[in-house]
Every structure is written in structure tokens, then in C-alpha cells.
Design a protein around this motif. Structure first.
Motif, PDB file in Angstrom:
ATOM      1  N   SER A   1     -20.579 -23.297 103.047  1.00 32.15           N
ATOM      2  CA  SER A   1     -21.156 -22.008 102.646  1.00 32.15           C
ATOM      3  C   SER A   1     -20.235 -21.201 101.743  1.00 32.15           C
ATOM      4  O   SER A   1     -20.667 -20.260 101.061  1.00 32.15           O
TER       5      SER A   1
ATOM      6  N   ASP B   1     -25.923 -17.157 106.584  1.00 30.63           N
ATOM      7  CA  ASP B   1     -25.647 -18.343 107.389  1.00 30.63           C
ATOM      8  C   ASP B   1     -24.957 -17.928 108.682  1.00 30.63           C
ATOM      9  O   ASP B   1     -24.162 -16.977 108.702  1.00 30.63           O
TER      10      ASP B   1
ATOM     11  N   GLY C   1     -30.302 -21.787 107.386  1.00 29.21           N
ATOM     12  CA  GLY C   1     -29.065 -21.014 107.524  1.00 29.21           C
ATOM     13  C   GLY C   1     -28.492 -21.001 108.917  1.00 29.21           C
ATOM     14  O   GLY C   1     -27.379 -20.512 109.120  1.00 29.21           O
TER      15      GLY C   1
END
Length: 318
Positions: free
Chosen positions: A33, A65, A94
């Protein structure tokens, strides 16, 4: 950009391996991420109602996320289990779900259900003697060290059964020796530091050293080694001798895959097997089978049951 599976199952109850597994997933999610401050929620399955659990696992309003770590999932109630099953089949974008499950408990079937739903499985089971040796080999390899069987055997014998301490010892030895780890280095750094493990007691018993086995048993009690661990070690050692005896006197390297043991363990067990014959082995197997029940609630005094079993096995070996 690397991708991370959204569903993870940490299967077992070895705390060090669980911590390592959670850390590995978190590191992977952060790397994927690009967010080092990603939201992490870590909760016990038995502490939440279904409404709270549903809220944790629902999509984020802001598309952030996040990682949800569900501990002790084997203790979850029926409604929570059903909710986890449903959400795991189609996790919101996510959300990464990490489920920690012992493999047993009242929610035993949840583990197999999650595997069927494609969970990435991280094995976190307690390690037996053979697995501890392989664990040490793998730890050394991760530090760029090719450890010989005698080094692995020496370290397991010196440090004991604690996986966290074994991992720490591998790291320390690799650093302190510049990667040149031999049996002398193990002895230099760890001689005299070993816990009195169940296998110390067991190995003395199966070679007929009654007094030494009882002394080791007393030290193990003093060190707080659980009775179940001591009983398991004695049982595993006797059963290993039975397997090796049945396989005959072949080459340890050839027998190792067949017996599910590393060659050094086959060699060591072959030496122990010289004290035994089919009759005494059969009687010893009966002793450790009874002991298994005794330490799991069948005996009023498990310390006495252990002492009686150790004496029985040592006398048969003699």
C-alpha cells in the motif's frame, strides 16, 4: 506493485510463530500500500458481538486500507463464526483479514472453511524435535549460514525447545561468528545455558540412566517445564526408538525420509535402540500411552505419574 492476499489463516498455537506470521502480513500490506501507518485492529474473537465484528470488517468510508487481526478464532461463538465465513468469502476492498486459529476449539471447523475459501495458510503449530531441527536449519539459512547437522543438533540440545530462543540463538551466532558457525561456537556461547527439557529427561531414561533421568526430571519440575511437555518428550522418544528398530540397521541417510527424521536423529536413535528389544519396547509404549492420559487429567498426582513412568522406562532399558 506487490499484491497481498486479503485472507490469511495463522494455524496453530506457537506464540512466536504467530507473532512472526502477523508481522509478516503487516509488513507485506504496508509495502503493497505504501502506507507505513496503515490502520490495524487486533481483537479477540470471543470479545466481540456480531455487530462490532461486522463493523470492523465493513468497507471503509474513505477507502483506506486496513488490517483486521482476529485472535483466538477457535473460541468464537456460532454467530461470529457464520459472519466470518460469509465475509471471508468476499472481503471488502482494502480489508486484509488475519485469522489466528489453534486448529481445535468449539469453532474447529472455521479453520477448514477458511482454507476452502482460499486463505493463505501460515503454519504456527508447536514443533516436534524433527521440526525444531528443520526450523533451526531454516533460521540459519535466512542469515546466510549453511549449518551442518552436528551444529543444528548441538544448538537444539543446548538451547532447548523454546522456538523464540532458538531463533534468537541462530541470529546471535550468525552475527557473532561472521557466519562461520560450528559446534565449538555453539558450545562456547551456549554451554550451560540450556533449559532442562523433556528430551533431556527422556534421553536419559531410554538409555537406562535411572538416577540421571530422575535428577533431570526434578530440575525440569524446578524450571517449570509443563508436565504435558515432559510426557510428550518421553512418548516421542520411545516411539522414535520403536520406529527405528522396526526399520532395521540401514544407512541413516537412506532411512531418514522413510522415518520422517533428519539423518542425525536416526543415527542417534539407532544408538539408543541397542538397549531395547521388541518385548521391552512394547511395555515401554504401554507406559507412555498411560502417561499421556495421566498428565491430561487421568491422574490425581501428575508429578508422581511422571516419576513412575520415567523409572519404568529406565528400568526396562537397563
Amino acid at each position: 506493485m506487490p499484491t497481498v492476499e486479503p485472507l490469511h489463516l495463522l494455524l496453530g498455537d506457537e506464540e512466536f510463530l504467530i507473532e512472526r506470521g502477523v508481522g509478516s502480513v503487516l509488513s507485506a500490506v504496508r509495502a503493497a500500500s505504501g502506507d507505513s501507518d496503515i490502520q490495524v485492529s487486533r481483537v479477540r474473537a470471543g470479545d466481540l458481538g456480531t455487530a462490532q465484528l461486522a463493523e470492523l470488517l465493513s468497507p471503509s468510508l474513505f477507502g483506506e486500507d486496513r488490517v483486521v487481526v482476529l485472535e483466538s478464532a477457535h473460541e468464537a461463538g456460532k454467530d461470529a463464526v457464520a459472519l466470518v465465513r460469509d465475509i471471508a468469502a468476499d472481503l471488502p476492498s482494502g480489508v486484509t483479514l488475519v485469522v489466528i486459529h489453534s486448529g481445535g476449539g468449539r469453532a474447529k471447523t472455521l479453520a477448514s472453511d477458511l482454507q476452502k475459501r482460499g486463505a493463505e495458510v501460515h503454519k504456527c503449530l508447536k514443533l516436534n524435535a524433527t521440526e525444531r531441527a528443520e526450523f533451526v536449519r531454516s533460521e540459519f539459512r535466512s542469515h546466510g549460514v549453511r549449518a551442518s547437522p552436528d551444529v543444528i543438533a548441538a544448538l537444539v540440545e543446548a538451547v532447548g525447545s523454546n522456538v523464540r530462543e532458538l531463533a534468537s540463538a541462530c541470529s546471535q551466532l550468525a552475527a557473532d561468528t561472521g557466519g562461520r558457525v560450528d559446534a565449538a561456537a555453539v558450545a562456547r556461547y551456549y554451554s550451560g545455558r540450556a533449559e532442562v527439557s523433556g528430551f533431556d529427561v527422556a534421553e536419559k531414561a531410554v538409555t537406562g540412566s535411572r538416577a540421571a533421568a530422575l535428577e533431570a526430571l526434578r530440575w525440569a519440575h524446578h524450571s517449570g517445564v509443563p508436565h504435558v511437555v515432559l510426557a510428550d518428550a518421553l512418548g516421542e522418544t520411545v516411539r522414535a526408538i520403536a520406529r527405528v528398530s522396526a526399520a532395521g540397521r540401514g544407512d541413516p541417510n537412506r532411512l531418514a525420509p522413510q522415518l520422517g527424521m533428519p539423518p542425525w536423529k536416526v543415527r542417534k536413535t539407532q544408538a539408543q535402540a541397542r538397549n531395547w528389544n521388541p518385548d521391552t519396547l512394547g511395555r515401554a509404549l504401554g507406559i507412555v500411552a498411560r502417561l499421556n492420559g495421566d498428565v491430561k487429567g487421568g491422574a490425581a498426582d501428575t508429578s508422581y505419574a511422571l516419576e513412575r513412568a520415567v523409572i519404568g522406562v529406565a528400568d526396562l532399558a537397563r
